[in-house]
Design an enzyme around this catalytic site. Structure first.
Site, PDB file in Angstrom:
ATOM      1  CG  ASP A 104      -1.980   0.933   1.461  1.00 43.19           C
ATOM      2  OD1 ASP A 104      -3.462   0.492   0.523  1.00 43.19           O
ATOM      3  OD2 ASP A 104      -1.842   2.763   0.975  1.00 43.19           O
ATOM      4  CG  HIS A 150      -8.475  -3.086  -2.427  1.00 46.99           C
ATOM      5  ND1 HIS A 150     -10.021  -1.745  -2.884  1.00 46.99           N
ATOM      6  CD2 HIS A 150      -8.589  -2.909  -1.340  1.00 46.99           C
ATOM      7  CE1 HIS A 150      -9.702  -1.452  -2.823  1.00 46.99           C
ATOM      8  NE2 HIS A 150      -8.811  -0.964  -1.028  1.00 46.99           N
ATOM      9  CG  LEU A 151      -8.765  -9.762   1.404  1.00 47.34           C
ATOM     10  CD1 LEU A 151      -9.591  -9.152   2.142  1.00 47.34           C
ATOM     11  CD2 LEU A 151      -8.181 -10.875   0.893  1.00 47.34           C
TER      12      LEU A 151
HETATM   13  P1  5GP Z   1      -9.871   1.354  -0.096  1.00 44.86           P
HETATM   14  O1  5GP Z   1     -10.426   2.784   1.314  1.00 44.86           O
HETATM   15  O2  5GP Z   1     -10.307   1.559  -0.952  1.00 44.86           O
HETATM   16  O3  5GP Z   1     -10.377  -0.281   0.669  1.00 44.86           O
HETATM   17  O4  5GP Z   1      -8.168   1.156   0.062  1.00 44.86           O
HETATM   18  C1  5GP Z   1      -7.327   1.919  -0.981  1.00 44.86           C
HETATM   19  C2  5GP Z   1      -5.768   2.078  -1.477  1.00 44.86           C
HETATM   20  O5  5GP Z   1      -5.316   1.582  -1.435  1.00 44.86           O
HETATM   21  C3  5GP Z   1      -5.495   2.688   0.388  1.00 44.86           C
HETATM   22  O6  5GP Z   1      -5.205   2.126   1.462  1.00 44.86           O
HETATM   23  C4  5GP Z   1      -4.410   3.484  -0.214  1.00 44.86           C
HETATM   24  O7  5GP Z   1      -3.560   4.203   0.475  1.00 44.86           O
HETATM   25  C5  5GP Z   1      -4.277   2.725  -1.191  1.00 44.86           C
HETATM   26  N1  5GP Z   1      -3.872   3.093  -2.619  1.00 44.86           N
HETATM   27  C6  5GP Z   1      -4.521   3.855  -2.950  1.00 44.86           C
HETATM   28  N2  5GP Z   1      -3.837   4.328  -4.577  1.00 44.86           N
HETATM   29  C7  5GP Z   1      -2.708   4.109  -4.524  1.00 44.86           C
HETATM   30  C8  5GP Z   1      -1.203   3.789  -5.373  1.00 44.86           C
HETATM   31  O8  5GP Z   1      -1.436   4.820  -6.031  1.00 44.86           O
HETATM   32  N3  5GP Z   1      -0.961   2.597  -5.114  1.00 44.86           N
HETATM   33  C9  5GP Z   1      -0.774   1.911  -3.963  1.00 44.86           C
HETATM   34  N4  5GP Z   1       0.794   0.948  -3.689  1.00 44.86           N
HETATM   35  N5  5GP Z   1      -1.950   1.958  -3.166  1.00 44.86           N
HETATM   36  C10 5GP Z   1      -2.158   3.061  -3.630  1.00 44.86           C
END
Ligand code: 5GP
Ligand code: ZN
Length: 114
Positions: free
Chosen positions: A30, A100-101
């Site tokens: 992440d 995503h997990l």
């Molecule tokens: P959600 O809130 O949708 O469950 O989590 C999305 C996750 O994706 C967040 O923890 C955020 O930090 C991560 N994330 C968002 N954009 C990127 C990216 O461009 N690269 C990576 N490696 N993680 C990302």
């Protein structure tokens, strides 16, 4: 149609620290880690969220879980434990609409989550 950010990572259009890859999934760190270990496990097929996944894909969901367990073991989290999170929709705070997990570990966590 514009690819989602995780589809861009899958196509290597955006860099990510890849942890593992197989025919069905990709796992990467992440970008904004919330724990010493914070890895995202995604299917290669784009589904927006758990709500969109057809029942026929239940083995894909199982695959992501088993993958998370494998990575947790490799990261030495078996003894201390870890948390898997699958944010789904607005109230859960889902920000990226490619399912995503989250695999989180390496520190004690509180419950209930915020
Ligand atoms: P959600 O809130 O949708 O469950 O989590 C999305 C996750 O994706 C967040 O923890 C955020 O930090 C991560 N994330 C968002 N954009 C990127 C990216 O461009 N690269 C990576 N490696 N993680 C990302
Ligand atoms: Zn996508």
């Amino acid at each position: 149609m514009e690819l989602c950010i995780f589809c861009k990572i899958l196509k290597k259009e955006i860099p990510a620290k890849i942890i593992s890859e197989d025919e069905l999934s990709l796992s990467f760190e992440d970008i904004n880690p919330q724990a010493p270990v914070h890895i995202l496990i995604i299917p290669k097929k784009h589904y927006s969220s758990l709500i969109d996944i057809p029942e026929e894909e239940k083995s894909l969901l199982g695959h992501l879980m088993i993958k998370a367990r494998e990575i947790a073991k490799e990261k030495g989290l078996e003894k201390t434990g870890y948390r898997l999170v699958l944010n789904t929709g607005k109230d859960a705070g889902q920000a990226v609409f490619h399912i995503h997990l989250h695999l989180l570990g390496g520190r004690e966590m509180s419950w209930p989550p915020g």
